[in-house]
Enzyme design. Structure first.
Site, PDB file in Angstrom:
ATOM      1  N   PHE A 170      -7.085   2.077   5.007  1.00 44.25           N
ATOM      2  CA  PHE A 170      -6.367   0.841   4.723  1.00 44.25           C
ATOM      3  C   PHE A 170      -6.754  -0.322   5.637  1.00 44.25           C
ATOM      4  O   PHE A 170      -6.267  -1.436   5.463  1.00 44.25           O
ATOM      5  CB  PHE A 170      -4.848   1.061   4.793  1.00 44.25           C
ATOM      6  CG  PHE A 170      -4.364   1.812   5.997  1.00 44.25           C
ATOM      7  CD1 PHE A 170      -4.287   1.212   7.239  1.00 44.25           C
ATOM      8  CD2 PHE A 170      -3.968   3.135   5.868  1.00 44.25           C
ATOM      9  CE1 PHE A 170      -3.832   1.904   8.345  1.00 44.25           C
ATOM     10  CE2 PHE A 170      -3.504   3.837   6.971  1.00 44.25           C
ATOM     11  CZ  PHE A 170      -3.433   3.215   8.217  1.00 44.25           C
ATOM     12  N   GLU A 210       0.842  -1.191   0.000  1.00 50.28           N
ATOM     13  CA  GLU A 210       0.000   0.000   0.000  1.00 50.28           C
ATOM     14  C   GLU A 210       0.876   1.238   0.000  1.00 50.28           C
ATOM     15  O   GLU A 210       1.986   1.222   0.552  1.00 50.28           O
ATOM     16  CB  GLU A 210      -0.897   0.022   1.244  1.00 50.28           C
ATOM     17  CG  GLU A 210      -1.809  -1.179   1.379  1.00 50.28           C
ATOM     18  CD  GLU A 210      -2.434  -1.303   2.759  1.00 50.28           C
ATOM     19  OE1 GLU A 210      -3.248  -2.224   2.951  1.00 50.28           O
ATOM     20  OE2 GLU A 210      -2.093  -0.487   3.658  1.00 50.28           O
ATOM     21  N   ARG A 228      -4.269   9.545  16.162  1.00 49.76           N
ATOM     22  CA  ARG A 228      -3.649   8.299  16.624  1.00 49.76           C
ATOM     23  C   ARG A 228      -3.535   8.253  18.145  1.00 49.76           C
ATOM     24  O   ARG A 228      -3.393   7.178  18.726  1.00 49.76           O
ATOM     25  CB  ARG A 228      -2.264   8.121  15.987  1.00 49.76           C
ATOM     26  CG  ARG A 228      -1.249   9.181  16.351  1.00 49.76           C
ATOM     27  CD  ARG A 228       0.059   8.942  15.619  1.00 49.76           C
ATOM     28  NE  ARG A 228       0.675   7.677  16.012  1.00 49.76           N
ATOM     29  CZ  ARG A 228       1.670   7.082  15.352  1.00 49.76           C
ATOM     30  NH1 ARG A 228       2.108   7.621  14.232  1.00 49.76           N
ATOM     31  NH2 ARG A 228       2.207   5.975  15.781  1.00 49.76           N
ATOM     32  N   ARG A 271       3.745  -2.803  17.631  1.00 50.09           N
ATOM     33  CA  ARG A 271       4.599  -2.557  16.468  1.00 50.09           C
ATOM     34  C   ARG A 271       4.954  -3.934  15.910  1.00 50.09           C
ATOM     35  O   ARG A 271       5.872  -4.596  16.370  1.00 50.09           O
ATOM     36  CB  ARG A 271       5.848  -1.763  16.869  1.00 50.09           C
ATOM     37  CG  ARG A 271       6.652  -1.259  15.676  1.00 50.09           C
ATOM     38  CD  ARG A 271       7.760  -0.317  16.100  1.00 50.09           C
ATOM     39  NE  ARG A 271       7.275   0.925  16.641  1.00 50.09           N
ATOM     40  CZ  ARG A 271       6.838   1.959  15.931  1.00 50.09           C
ATOM     41  NH1 ARG A 271       6.831   1.877  14.602  1.00 50.09           N
ATOM     42  NH2 ARG A 271       6.429   3.061  16.520  1.00 50.09           N
ATOM     43  N   GLU A 298      -5.458   7.357   6.694  1.00 51.12           N
ATOM     44  CA  GLU A 298      -4.534   8.494   6.684  1.00 51.12           C
ATOM     45  C   GLU A 298      -5.221   9.677   6.009  1.00 51.12           C
ATOM     46  O   GLU A 298      -5.785   9.545   4.908  1.00 51.12           O
ATOM     47  CB  GLU A 298      -3.272   8.124   5.912  1.00 51.12           C
ATOM     48  CG  GLU A 298      -2.112   9.055   6.151  1.00 51.12           C
ATOM     49  CD  GLU A 298      -1.231   8.629   7.315  1.00 51.12           C
ATOM     50  OE1 GLU A 298      -0.246   9.346   7.592  1.00 51.12           O
ATOM     51  OE2 GLU A 298      -1.514   7.598   7.945  1.00 51.12           O
ATOM     52  N   ARG A 348      -2.430  10.182  10.699  1.00 50.90           N
ATOM     53  CA  ARG A 348      -3.152   8.921  10.955  1.00 50.90           C
ATOM     54  C   ARG A 348      -4.496   9.243  11.604  1.00 50.90           C
ATOM     55  O   ARG A 348      -4.584  10.043  12.551  1.00 50.90           O
ATOM     56  CB  ARG A 348      -2.303   8.055  11.901  1.00 50.90           C
ATOM     57  CG  ARG A 348      -2.858   6.650  12.184  1.00 50.90           C
ATOM     58  CD  ARG A 348      -2.510   5.698  11.093  1.00 50.90           C
ATOM     59  NE  ARG A 348      -2.882   4.318  11.435  1.00 50.90           N
ATOM     60  CZ  ARG A 348      -2.045   3.426  11.967  1.00 50.90           C
ATOM     61  NH1 ARG A 348      -0.787   3.770  12.233  1.00 50.90           N
ATOM     62  NH2 ARG A 348      -2.435   2.209  12.209  1.00 50.90           N
ATOM     63  N   LYS A 404       2.468   4.429   1.291  1.00 52.47           N
ATOM     64  CA  LYS A 404       2.683   4.998   2.623  1.00 52.47           C
ATOM     65  C   LYS A 404       2.644   6.511   2.481  1.00 52.47           C
ATOM     66  O   LYS A 404       3.545   7.130   1.909  1.00 52.47           O
ATOM     67  CB  LYS A 404       4.018   4.550   3.227  1.00 52.47           C
ATOM     68  CG  LYS A 404       4.151   5.013   4.675  1.00 52.47           C
ATOM     69  CD  LYS A 404       5.407   4.511   5.320  1.00 52.47           C
ATOM     70  CE  LYS A 404       5.355   4.787   6.828  1.00 52.47           C
ATOM     71  NZ  LYS A 404       4.939   6.156   7.184  1.00 52.47           N
TER      72      LYS A 404
END
Length: 399
Positions: free
Chosen positions: A305, A214, A236, A377, A265, A221, A216
């Site tokens: 996304f 995808e 975020r 993460r 985003e 965000r 970036k």
């Protein structure tokens, strides 16, 4: 433990945990301490042992720590966790003219009531430099052990709540019933899933051989929640910025779904489709006045996304491919992030090169079978960006 918990008891626990390398020993020591906390102290104790405060940094830096040094420390421990937390609340609330002096005075008074060892702990805690080995992942297991709950259940609740401190009190006080409150709910933003870096496309495709790539985007965000005609936009960090993003609200109202939680985003694009500089997007996104004027001159676009919830279904535990299908069925195509599913490194490289050519910062490379992991993460999301190198000279430093 009878009576209020002393800061010294927490410092002792932190020190003993730091002295042991064994994970099981660390968890056992932390769990034993947590069981002795009163309900009002659990949030404080868990936060401190995880290396953070409930108030965040609150404008405290090295210079403030230096200027707040007291003339002398007490010899006998007397500070309680509640007293420390109350003082940090006051420091966080200081604002306006004279706030630096107020913070310095309050912190100095707190340090003066601490022993030397307690002051050293507090300074490292406030600067985010606590290294006693009891960070978030370990604290999740310690809370689970103290509450006699499966660690996986506590971990999932912590991900939804945005951290273990938000979960610990209910887990210890109410057990499984308390954890059940941390279900995905509309208008309660989740911590966003984050990506790990990859060196380049070849590295990323070696780690995720069949992947969704995808664009970036270098934007802001957002997490968008929809229930009927009620749409709200969150950053975020969970801040509600709906008023600043009417374009996003209008776009999501076109969705073919009664309820949605979307991850995406927001970005300001020029008429030719190229992105404005990141700082321009953030200036537009953070604007709370003259929004209609800014909307006309620098409109926000949004690209989604991921889909965490659709109608009656929570989707975080489903594979990424399933979540994207649910989102595709609900949203107009222009709201979907440009995407390529491939196992071919050459095709992935071409997609990456095209994203860069359009002015974007790179691509995301995602595993198709991975669940959504709020707050993590994860190695199932990789980011590949153009590398920029700078030669810098340090001109000054604050200590």
């Amino acid at each position: 433990m009878t009576g209020p918990t002393l800061l010294a008891d927490l410092v002792d626990t932190s020190q003993r945990v730091g002295e042991h390398a064994g994970r099981r020993t660390k968890i056992a020591r932390l769990a034993d301490f947590l069981r002795r906390l009163s309900p009002e102290e659990i949030d404080i104790g868990v936060s401190y042992l995880a290396g953070v405060t409930r108030q965040g940094r609150s404008g405290i830096g090295y210079a403030l720590i230096r200027d707040a040094q007291p003339a002398a420390n007490v010899e006998v421990s007397e500070l309680t966790l509640a007293e420390v937390d109350a003082t940090l609340d006051q420091i966080a609330g200081a604002s306006g003219r004279g706030s630096i002096a107020d913070r310095t005075r309050l912190l100095s008074a707190l340090f003066a009531r601490a022993t030397t060892r307690e002051q050293e702990f507090l300074a490292r805690l406030l600067l985010g430099e606590l290294r006693q080995g009891a960070l978030e992942g370990l604290m999740i297991e310690a809370v689970a052990a103290a509450a006699d709950l499966p660690a996986a259940n506590v971990r999932r609740a912590a991900m939804i709540a945005g951290g273990i401190a938000s979960v610990a009190s209910l887990a210890l006080a109410e057990g499984a019933a308390g954890l059940s409150r941390f279900a995905i709910a509309l208008f309660q933003p989740l911590a966003p899933m984050l990506a790990q870096p990859a060196d380049d496309i070849t590295d990323a495709m070696a780690r995720i051989p069949m992947a969704a790539l995808e664009w970036k985007l270098d934007g802001a965000r957002v997490q968008v929640h929809k229930s009927g005609d009620d749409v709200r936009v969150y950053t975020r960090t969970g801040n509600d910025v709906t008023a600043a993003a009417p374009e996003i609200v209008s776009a999501v109202l076109r969705a073919q779904a009664q309820s949605l939680i979307l991850d995406g985003e927001a970005i300001a694009l020029k008429p030719n489709g190229a992105p404005y500089a990141f700082q321009d997007t953030m200036r537009r996104f953070g604007r709370m006045l003259d929004i209609e004027v800014m909307r006309a001159t620098m409109p926000l676009s949004v690209f989604f996304f991921d889909c965490l919830h659709r109608d009656e279904s929570d989707l975080v535990s489903t594979p990424a491919a399933t979540r994207f299908e649910a989102m595709t069925a609900a949203l107009p195509s222009e709201l979907l992030i440009p995407r390529l599913v491939t196992s071919e490194t050459s095709a992935a490289q071409a997609f990456y090169d095209d994203a860069l050519g359009r002015g974007h910062e790179g691509v995301m490379v995602k595993a198709l079978d991975a669940p959504y992991e709020p707050g993590a993460r994860s190695a199932t999301w990789l980011k590949v960006k153009r590398i920029h190198t700078l030669d810098l000279v340090v001109l000054a430093a604050e200590w």
